[in-house]
Design an enzyme around this catalytic site. Structure first.
Site, mmCIF file in Angstrom:
data_model
loop_
_atom_site.group_PDB
_atom_site.id
_atom_site.type_symbol
_atom_site.label_atom_id
_atom_site.label_comp_id
_atom_site.label_asym_id
_atom_site.label_seq_id
_atom_site.Cartn_x
_atom_site.Cartn_y
_atom_site.Cartn_z
ATOM 1 N N TYR A 30 0.826 -1.205 0.000
ATOM 2 C CA TYR A 30 0.000 0.000 0.000
ATOM 3 C C TYR A 30 0.860 1.255 0.000
ATOM 4 O O TYR A 30 2.078 1.192 0.176
ATOM 5 C CB TYR A 30 -0.964 -0.006 1.194
ATOM 6 N N LYS A 144 6.351 -1.652 1.882
ATOM 7 C CA LYS A 144 5.159 -1.128 2.570
ATOM 8 C C LYS A 144 4.043 -2.157 2.410
ATOM 9 O O LYS A 144 3.142 -2.007 1.573
ATOM 10 C CB LYS A 144 4.787 0.260 2.009
ATOM 11 N N GLU A 176 12.817 2.854 13.597
ATOM 12 C CA GLU A 176 11.792 3.849 13.245
ATOM 13 C C GLU A 176 10.676 3.754 14.272
ATOM 14 O O GLU A 176 10.853 3.160 15.331
ATOM 15 C CB GLU A 176 11.273 3.598 11.820
ATOM 16 N N LEU A 200 11.074 1.613 6.847
ATOM 17 C CA LEU A 200 10.411 2.109 5.644
ATOM 18 C C LEU A 200 11.101 3.403 5.204
ATOM 19 O O LEU A 200 11.295 4.298 6.026
ATOM 20 C CB LEU A 200 8.932 2.391 5.931
HETATM 21 N N1 PDD Z 1 2.805 5.227 7.628
HETATM 22 N N2 PDD Z 1 7.570 3.982 8.848
HETATM 23 C C1 PDD Z 1 6.430 3.275 8.894
HETATM 24 C C2 PDD Z 1 6.464 1.901 9.489
HETATM 25 C C3 PDD Z 1 5.233 3.827 8.396
HETATM 26 O O1 PDD Z 1 4.092 3.094 8.430
HETATM 27 C C4 PDD Z 1 5.243 5.143 7.884
HETATM 28 C C5 PDD Z 1 4.012 5.809 7.328
HETATM 29 C C6 PDD Z 1 6.459 5.855 7.855
HETATM 30 C C7 PDD Z 1 6.554 7.252 7.297
HETATM 31 O O2 PDD Z 1 6.564 7.239 5.886
HETATM 32 P P1 PDD Z 1 5.992 8.476 5.043
HETATM 33 O O3 PDD Z 1 6.758 9.680 5.461
HETATM 34 O O4 PDD Z 1 6.270 8.102 3.647
HETATM 35 O O5 PDD Z 1 4.520 8.600 5.365
HETATM 36 C C8 PDD Z 1 7.598 5.236 8.346
HETATM 37 C C9 PDD Z 1 1.617 5.658 6.968
HETATM 38 C C10 PDD Z 1 1.318 7.114 7.115
HETATM 39 C C11 PDD Z 1 0.464 4.743 7.367
HETATM 40 O O6 PDD Z 1 0.700 3.540 7.397
HETATM 41 O O7 PDD Z 1 -0.647 5.230 7.603
#
Ligand code: PDD
Length: 283
Positions: A30, A144, A176, A200
């Protein structure tokens, strides 16, 4: 309105067969893409990461970037808010239950958009609390994947104690957050865990490091020990929906002086300015 396998419809009308491999195995990937003033933010980067995730699970991309861009534009237009966040989800499709890939299956494509509510100003002024836990996820956190059970359990641990995020440690090093990237500030230097299979590669993470580079903020992308994290002057959390937030309490201890710091304030302002520049189409 949502998009499901070629059709725009109200979410109440959307139906997925129970044998969808997303439902049975969590076999899919996703993206979450913020939309400001009806423009998807850093779309090319999100689509690039989507391709990386699809490659990681050996699923071919059902659309070209131009087709994705067109679809997302239609969905944004069909929803009311100026600022939205898109959730885009692709599974390996419907097939008789068997762990191995089906020979011929059509991927399921689901896209929805919700109003984007960035964090309330109050939480940026006081900062937020986080806790820590062992990172017990798999070794392909760069994908992801929709199979998020470890992340769900880790995030819930934070919610259970009124914190907003769980910071993850693997072998004594920060990876993270359960659903965000984390930065540490030590001796005035912005420290970022290195991009690898243990985290991620956040789109917001990249923006923060680009802003640091452009504005001559000292930064390093390298492994960060638990000791450095616990003795940080500041801790910052980033994600597409939360943008940049200051973590001012960690495991019930104040971070630095317990208030959002100068690095947060500077990066927050730079991020907001950058957003405006991009929305005006000057970038
Ligand atoms: N999550 N690390 C993880 C495990 C994440 O699920 C996310 C984002 C990030 C940040 O990535 P980005 O800056 O590209 O949003 C880091 C999204 C927002 C979610 O699962 O809803």
């Amino acid at each position: 309105m949502i998009y499901l396998n070629g059709i725009f419809m109200p979410i109440e009308d959307a139906r997925i067969p129970v044998l969808d491999r997303g439902f049975i195995f969590g076999d899919g990937v996703y993206e979450v893409i913020p939309v400001y003033s009806r423009k998807p933010f850093r779309l090319a980067e999100h689509l690039h990461r989507l391709q990386h995730s699809l490659d990681g699970i050996r699923l071919s991309n059902p659309h070209s970037d131009a087709e994705w861009s067109h679809l997302l534009g239609q969905l944004i237009a069909a929803n009311a808010s100026e600022d939205q966040y898109i959730y885009l989800h692709i599974t390996r499709g419907v097939a008789k239950r068997d762990h191995a890939f089906p020979k011929n299956s059509t991927p399921t494509i689901f896209i929805m958009s919700n109003p984007l509510l960035t964090p309330p100003m109050e939480s940026l002024i006081t900062g937020v609390s986080a806790i820590t836990a062992n990172d017990n996820r798999w070794l392909r956190c760069d994908i992801k994947a929709i199979s998020l059970l470890p992340n769900v359990l880790l995030r819930q641990m934070a919610v259970d104690v009124d914190a907003i995020e769980t910071l993850l440690l693997r072998d004594g090093f920060l990876t993270e957050g359960a659903a965000s990237n984390i930065f540490v500030v030590g001796s005035g230097v912005l420290l970022a865990p290195p991009k690898n299979h243990l985290m991620l590669p956040g789109i917001t993470y990249d923006i923060v490091l680009e802003l640091a580079e452009t504005h001559h903020i000292p930064y390093e992308a390298r492994e960060i020990s638990e000791h450095e994290m616990r003795n940080a002057q500041e801790l910052l959390l980033t994600s597409s929906t939360k943008e940049i937030m200051p973590i001012t309490r960690l495991d019930n201890q104040p971070v630095g002086d317990g208030k959002p710091g100068i690095m947060f304030m500077q990066l927050y302002q730079l991020y907001q300015n950058y957003k405006i520049t991009v929305m005006r189409g000057n970038s």
